[in-house]
Design a protein around this motif. Structure first.
Motif: not given
Length: 408
Positions: A110-115
């Protein structure tokens, strides 16, 4: 999902899940049962169907309705998503799929997508969004009225936008839309749902392979090439699957509800038109009021929890009502009705905690452009049928009307 057909038949014996029940006259407000549960602070039990579970698929859970308690449950570490606990089908076991992810794997993906979906990057999509909407509106002008806005407008933009975001040819958008609709349609057979999931998984895996070999200037290529230290290709495929399945019906149905709400409420529509369109603050108030996803996925309690002054025991099941929480006087005072002049408040319509929607900034932008441009182009827009004749998807976990016939 092998029991989905049987479960849907048995589901007819039950009313809609208590956490998603709405007032039958108002059609938006929480039902009297939900409102009473919230007022009393009780956690009433209810039965529901979960086709992921073996046997009959019948489950029981407690409904959590108060704003503060909903937030506590959604961030509590001692719970697991029901779909994770009971998923038996291999089709659901996909690395990187946010819907069934938990713990460190979920946080990392999720942290990748949020970026990539932060407010600044989402605003870079505005020109393409506006171009697509203008084309859809031009097409509407050539058709005889009445026109079904669901078929011709609100369901079109999300699929086309996802295609652009992922670098997928626009002509494949209808195929993507078909697969996602099969997954959310409670009337189709389990076999059809499984086929749709399998075909979409194969499709995303193929796109990941192509992006690996021939990268482009799109989100899919960025996932595959820029985050190899964080994501495997399988996890990139799971993220793409998540983006597709979470972006289409949700945005389309929210847009449909917003348009219908403004057609029903001349005062709020006038506020929007005086301001020159829908602002992000307006979108937050509309999604708070409408709560198109009225409940979060049910959760399984893995360890004893204290929630407020009450407790939950390991092995119990709960489902939070985002709808009831978003209408809680603790959040909105004595005025839960729609107010486009209301200052932003911390609603839970996009969820809360680990599973809060990572695509919320894109959803806000899509809906604001889609709605603002529609009413600007067709200021005389009006319903072509009586509201009581519309078919409401009241038993579905995503709320809206099946069609929205309009004229101008």
């Amino acid at each position: 999902m092998k029991n989905a057909t049987k479960a849907s038949r048995q589901g007819a014996q039950f009313p809609p899940r208590l956490p998603i029940e709405r007032d039958p006259v108002d059609r938006v407000a929480p039902s009297s049962k939900l409102a009473e549960a919230r007022r009393s602070g009780e956690w009433p039990s209810f039965d529901f169907i979960d086709p992921m579970v073996g046997g009959s698929g019948v489950q029981d859970a407690k409904a959590i309705t108060r704003y503060a308690e909903v937030r506590e449950v959604l961030r509590a570490p001692g719970t697991r998503l029901g779909i994770v606990v009971h998923a038996e089908e291999e089709s659901l076991k996909m690395p990187g799929m946010l819907l069934v992810g938990e713990g460190e794997e979920h946080r990392r993906a999720k942290s990748v997508l949020v970026r990539h979906l932060n407010p600044r990057r989402v605003q870079e999509l505005r020109p393409e969004l506006e171009r697509i909407v203008d084309e859809l509106l031009d097409r509407l002008a050539t058709q005889p009225s009445p026109i079904d806005l669901v078929a011709e407008y609100t369901s079109q933009l999300p699929a086309l936008m996802v295609s652009h975001l992922l670098g997928i040819p626009y002509e494949e958008a209808s195929k993507i839309d078909h697969w996602t609709r099969k997954q959310s349609d409670q009337t189709v057979s389990a076999g059809e749902v499984q086929t749709a999931i399998s075909e979409l998984k194969a499709y995303t895996a193929e796109k990941v392979t192509k992006a690996r070999e021939n990268p482009g200037n799109d989100l899919l290529s960025a996932l595959v090439h820029d985050h190899t230290d964080v994501l495997s290709d399988e996890e990139s495929g799971g993220l793409v699957f998540s983006i597709i399945t979470a972006s289409l019906d949700t945005t389309a149905r929210f847009s449909t509800l917003v348009i219908l709400t403004l057609l029903r409420n001349a005062e709020q529509r006038a506020i929007m038109q005086e301001a020159g369109g829908i602002s992000e603050a307006n979108i937050d108030e509309l999604i708070r009021y409408l709560s198109p996803a009225p409940a979060a996925q049910w959760r399984y309690i893995t360890e004893d929890l204290e929630i407020g002054e009450k407790s939950l025991k390991a092995g119990e099941r709960v489902q939070v009502s985002l709808l009831a929480a978003n209408w809680d006087p603790e959040l909105v005072g004595d005025h839960p009705e729609l107010d486009l002049r209301r200052k932003p408040i911390p609603h839970v319509a996009f969820g809360y905690g680990m599973h809060q929607c990572p695509g919320q900034h894109l959803a806000r932008l899509e809906v604001s452009i889609l709605v603002s441009k529609l009413f600007d182009r067709y200021p005389g827009l009006r319903l072509a049928e009586d509201i009581d004749d519309l078919e409401w998807l009241k038993d579905d976990l995503l709320y809206a009307t099946r069609t929205l016939p309009v004229t101008w």
